[in-house]
Design a protein around this motif. Structure first.
Motif, short mmCIF file in Angstrom:
data_model
loop_
_atom_site.label_atom_id
_atom_site.label_comp_id
_atom_site.label_asym_id
_atom_site.label_seq_id
_atom_site.Cartn_x
_atom_site.Cartn_y
_atom_site.Cartn_z
N GLU A 55 -2.82 -0.95 -6.26
CA GLU A 55 -3.69 -0.38 -7.28
C GLU A 55 -3.42 -0.96 -8.67
OE1 GLU A 55 -5.89 1.53 -6.09
OE2 GLU A 55 -5.07 2.55 -4.33
N ILE A 97 -0.72 8.52 2.82
CA ILE A 97 -1.37 7.24 2.56
C ILE A 97 -2.44 6.95 3.59
CG2 ILE A 97 -0.98 4.75 2.34
CD1 ILE A 97 1.88 5.45 1.46
N GLN A 150 -5.90 13.07 -4.99
CA GLN A 150 -4.81 12.19 -4.56
C GLN A 150 -3.46 12.90 -4.56
OE1 GLN A 150 -7.58 10.94 -6.28
NE2 GLN A 150 -8.00 10.20 -4.22
N THR A 165 -5.81 7.50 -10.14
CA THR A 165 -5.29 8.66 -9.41
C THR A 165 -6.13 9.86 -9.78
OG1 THR A 165 -3.31 9.95 -8.88
CG2 THR A 165 -3.60 9.31 -11.18
N ARG A 199 0.82 -1.21 0.00
CA ARG A 199 0.00 0.00 0.00
C ARG A 199 0.86 1.27 0.00
NH1 ARG A 199 -5.40 -0.31 1.54
NH2 ARG A 199 -5.23 1.74 2.53
N SER A 246 1.64 2.05 -3.38
CA SER A 246 0.45 1.98 -4.25
C SER A 246 0.47 0.81 -5.22
CB SER A 246 0.28 3.30 -5.03
OG SER A 246 0.08 4.39 -4.15
#
Length: 205
Positions: A94, A186, A141, A137, A88, A91
């Motif tokens: 994702e 985050i 973000q 994104t 995470r 990222s």
């Protein structure tokens, strides 16, 4: 108005051209999660997209399915694994959403697709975020992510929906890559993930 076929061309071009980098990253992340966490490495969930149309979003699984004695899931902070926290942080969770981009559910840039139960909680102004296709994104973000309030996020989302352009998308993508190298924002303050949205209180008159 930003023509949708230009945006779609940017999405497809980026995904295809980035495959030499993203595909090995997907395979390596999946392998690490499989070895360390064991079990299914993918997380999927129904989310509302453009105009509230539902689709299934895909991410890497970063939490255990641990439940309390009453059968309810434990808080995110207790279920988030060490490898999941690392995934995470950069990222990497994702990455499977690139499949959603290929399918046309998502764009590279747009408001993040949130939980279906949030739909009736939006104000009419906040609901404008669904006028455009959601993204991996977005403007929110790169301007605070989980370190800002829901109201601030939605303000950024609506601003993007009303001002989206090819060059704005390029700017957001460029700043996203910078943030990937220096991960920040985050977690929400005091939380392992983003806090749940419970609605916006009306302003006193």
């Amino acid at each position: 108005m930003y023509q949708q076929y230009f945006k779609r061309a940017l999405d497809l071009g980026f995904v295809i051209l980035s495959l030499p980098v993203t595909l090995p990253a997907v395979l390596l992340t999946a392998l690490l999660l499989l070895i360390i966490q064991k079990g299914n490495v993918f997380f999927k969930q129904v989310r509302p997209g453009q105009h509230g149309k539902f689709f299934t979003i895909y991410k890497f699984k970063t939490m255990r399915d641990a439940c309390a004695p009453d059968g309810t899931l434990l808080p995110d902070a207790e279920r988030l694994t060490q490898i999941g926290q690392l995934v995470r942080r950069y990222s990497l969770d994702e990455l499977p959403q690139l499949w959603n981009v290929l399918k046309g559910d998502l764009s590279l840039v747009g408001p993040r697709p949130l939980l279906p139960e949030y739909l009736p909680l939006y104000s009419p102004e906040q609901a404008k975020r669904h006028q455009v296709k959601p993204g991996i994104t977005g403007w929110a973000q790169i301007n605070g992510r989980n370190a800002i309030t829901w109201e601030q996020k939605f303000n950024y989302d609506v601003w993007y929906a009303e001002n989206q352009s090819f060059f704005l998308d390029l700017k957001i993508l460029a700043r996203t890559f910078v943030k990937l190298w220096k991960p920040t924002d985050i977690q929400a303050p005091g939380s392992a993930t983003a806090e749940r949205f419970t609605g916006t209180l009306p302003h006193a008159s």
